[in-house]
Design a protein around this motif. Sequence first.
Motif, PDB file in Angstrom:
ATOM      1  N   THR A 195       0.789  -1.135   0.070  1.00 48.07           N
ATOM      2  CA  THR A 195       0.110   0.006  -0.072  1.00 48.07           C
ATOM      3  C   THR A 195       0.942   1.256  -0.067  1.00 48.07           C
ATOM      4  O   THR A 195       0.381   2.443  -0.835  1.00 48.07           O
ATOM      5  CB  THR A 195      -0.883   0.025   1.161  1.00 48.07           C
ATOM      6  N   SER A 196       1.830   1.275   0.866  1.00 41.29           N
ATOM      7  CA  SER A 196       2.808   2.334   0.605  1.00 41.29           C
ATOM      8  C   SER A 196       4.231   2.326   1.112  1.00 41.29           C
ATOM      9  O   SER A 196       4.509   1.072   1.905  1.00 41.29           O
ATOM     10  CB  SER A 196       2.067   3.139   2.017  1.00 41.29           C
ATOM     11  N   GLU A 197       5.081   2.846   0.663  1.00 40.76           N
ATOM     12  CA  GLU A 197       6.412   2.761   0.861  1.00 40.76           C
ATOM     13  C   GLU A 197       6.778   3.375   2.307  1.00 40.76           C
ATOM     14  O   GLU A 197       7.836   2.990   2.532  1.00 40.76           O
ATOM     15  CB  GLU A 197       7.427   3.782  -0.234  1.00 40.76           C
ATOM     16  N   THR A 198       6.113   3.935   3.141  1.00 46.10           N
ATOM     17  CA  THR A 198       6.360   4.466   4.320  1.00 46.10           C
ATOM     18  C   THR A 198       6.618   3.323   5.353  1.00 46.10           C
ATOM     19  O   THR A 198       6.978   3.169   6.338  1.00 46.10           O
ATOM     20  CB  THR A 198       5.148   5.289   4.920  1.00 46.10           C
ATOM     21  N   PHE A 199       6.200   1.925   4.897  1.00 46.33           N
ATOM     22  CA  PHE A 199       6.229   0.815   5.639  1.00 46.33           C
ATOM     23  C   PHE A 199       7.529   0.583   5.830  1.00 46.33           C
ATOM     24  O   PHE A 199       8.004   0.335   7.071  1.00 46.33           O
ATOM     25  CB  PHE A 199       5.619  -0.208   5.025  1.00 46.33           C
ATOM     26  N   TRP A 200       8.417   0.665   4.914  1.00 45.59           N
ATOM     27  CA  TRP A 200      10.050   0.402   5.067  1.00 45.59           C
ATOM     28  C   TRP A 200      10.569   1.287   5.846  1.00 45.59           C
ATOM     29  O   TRP A 200      11.482   1.071   6.698  1.00 45.59           O
ATOM     30  CB  TRP A 200      10.559   0.021   3.674  1.00 45.59           C
ATOM     31  N   ARG A 201      10.307   2.440   5.730  1.00 46.43           N
ATOM     32  CA  ARG A 201      10.824   3.824   6.511  1.00 46.43           C
ATOM     33  C   ARG A 201      10.633   3.480   7.849  1.00 46.43           C
ATOM     34  O   ARG A 201      11.600   3.565   8.747  1.00 46.43           O
ATOM     35  CB  ARG A 201      10.529   4.856   5.873  1.00 46.43           C
ATOM     36  N   LEU A 202       9.329   3.063   8.280  1.00 49.41           N
ATOM     37  CA  LEU A 202       8.994   2.761   9.585  1.00 49.41           C
ATOM     38  C   LEU A 202       9.510   1.726  10.267  1.00 49.41           C
ATOM     39  O   LEU A 202       9.937   1.731  11.393  1.00 49.41           O
ATOM     40  CB  LEU A 202       7.411   2.526   9.580  1.00 49.41           C
ATOM     41  N   MET A 203       9.850   0.554   9.527  1.00 52.38           N
ATOM     42  CA  MET A 203      10.660  -0.580   9.954  1.00 52.38           C
ATOM     43  C   MET A 203      11.756  -0.292  10.293  1.00 52.38           C
ATOM     44  O   MET A 203      12.663  -0.788  11.311  1.00 52.38           O
ATOM     45  CB  MET A 203      10.465  -1.741   9.071  1.00 52.38           C
ATOM     46  N   GLU A 204      12.581   0.639   9.307  1.00 53.29           N
ATOM     47  CA  GLU A 204      13.911   1.089   9.748  1.00 53.29           C
ATOM     48  C   GLU A 204      14.000   1.952  10.807  1.00 53.29           C
ATOM     49  O   GLU A 204      14.967   1.803  11.818  1.00 53.29           O
ATOM     50  CB  GLU A 204      14.459   1.800   8.474  1.00 53.29           C
ATOM     51  N   VAL A 205      13.086   2.990  11.264  1.00 54.90           N
ATOM     52  CA  VAL A 205      13.035   3.673  12.444  1.00 54.90           C
ATOM     53  C   VAL A 205      13.078   2.903  13.561  1.00 54.90           C
ATOM     54  O   VAL A 205      13.470   2.990  14.662  1.00 54.90           O
ATOM     55  CB  VAL A 205      12.095   4.603  12.294  1.00 54.90           C
ATOM     56  N   MET A 206      11.852   1.800  13.347  1.00 53.50           N
ATOM     57  CA  MET A 206      11.693   0.969  14.628  1.00 53.50           C
ATOM     58  C   MET A 206      12.796   0.139  14.972  1.00 53.50           C
ATOM     59  O   MET A 206      13.234  -0.044  16.166  1.00 53.50           O
ATOM     60  CB  MET A 206      10.450  -0.031  14.275  1.00 53.50           C
ATOM     61  N   GLY A 207      13.546  -0.325  13.857  1.00 50.24           N
ATOM     62  CA  GLY A 207      14.747  -1.176  14.124  1.00 50.24           C
ATOM     63  C   GLY A 207      15.816  -0.618  14.926  1.00 50.24           C
ATOM     64  O   GLY A 207      16.488  -0.884  15.623  1.00 50.24           O
ATOM     65  N   ARG A 208      15.972   0.820  14.387  1.00 47.02           N
ATOM     66  CA  ARG A 208      17.140   1.556  15.120  1.00 47.02           C
ATOM     67  C   ARG A 208      16.760   2.152  16.483  1.00 47.02           C
ATOM     68  O   ARG A 208      17.736   2.124  17.306  1.00 47.02           O
ATOM     69  CB  ARG A 208      17.377   2.968  14.398  1.00 47.02           C
TER      70      ARG A 208
END
Length: 348
Positions: A195-208
Amino acid sequence: MRVADFSLRLIAAMALWTSAALSFEVENRQIYAATPETSVLRIISTADRAVFEPIIAAFQTSNPGISVDYTITGTTDLMQAIYEEGAVFDLAISSAMDLQTKLANDGFAQSYSPANAASLPDWAIWRDQLFAFTQEPAVMVVSNKFFAKGEAPQTRAALIALLRENPDIFRGRIGTYDVRRSGFGYLMATQDSRTSETFWRLMEVMGRLDAQLYCCSGDMIADVASGKLALAYNVLGSYAASELANTSGFHIVELTDFVNVMLRTVLIPIDAENVTDARAMVDFLTALRTRPDLVAASGLPPVDTSALQNNPALRPIRFGPGLLVFLDQLKEDKFLRSWENSIVQETP
């Protein structure tokens, strides 16, 4: 049948069942005995007892004489039980639409036309084998210790910005599904990514920020309510709403950019032995919207097209070949590698 005879048969059946060489994990099992008993309906399900017990009780009131043998397992274990191990159940109920679709697509489900099929929307039935009876959003739950009502971010972009700007506050205090363990979590993650590319940005932030990974919505909700977590992402909304009725300390946020809506489904496995009672339960479940008492008691929101029309952010996941894309082994492996690279990171 005498009660004593029924008890002996029940004990024998349980002994036979537990001796079977099956390796899928059983989280809980309960037999709801009818007296006198005329038949036994065996259900494998991912729905917690607290959620499904009111439905079983009402079904037995309408269908006296049917005992219900209810086995609870995880979404991937349900798939393993039927697809790989040949476990025999009369009904399979799951929140993992993709895995249920694969079972039907690969010949593990029987066809049936529910008594009230004409009143159901077309998108609630797939190939007369897979039947939706709820529509449940994936939501964010936030702790009252960290957010007052109305203060939590309302979009994924706002959530990403908040986490980036406040790493000391949120490090180790974010929860989400471990998609390697949870079929529902994997479904939500793959749908998010489509649905949205924001998913991967959110996962990266959560991972950090050392996100905590969970198998189940209930555990995430409990940790948010206690203040151990500030928030949890992609929690099953029906469970959150049900828990909120009895637990304080958290509130629910439906993000306004989009909300993926899972359809909880039921199918009759191809090897089902008690097909008559299985069909009766399918009829009962697909008429859930006509029983507001059961909706309230179970906390399961029924299929309701008007609710979708009133909130354009709600996006039901549709049945079809698209649900099978991420079950392809190569695509699944690629997705999981990308997910692990994003969220499973060493903390600085």
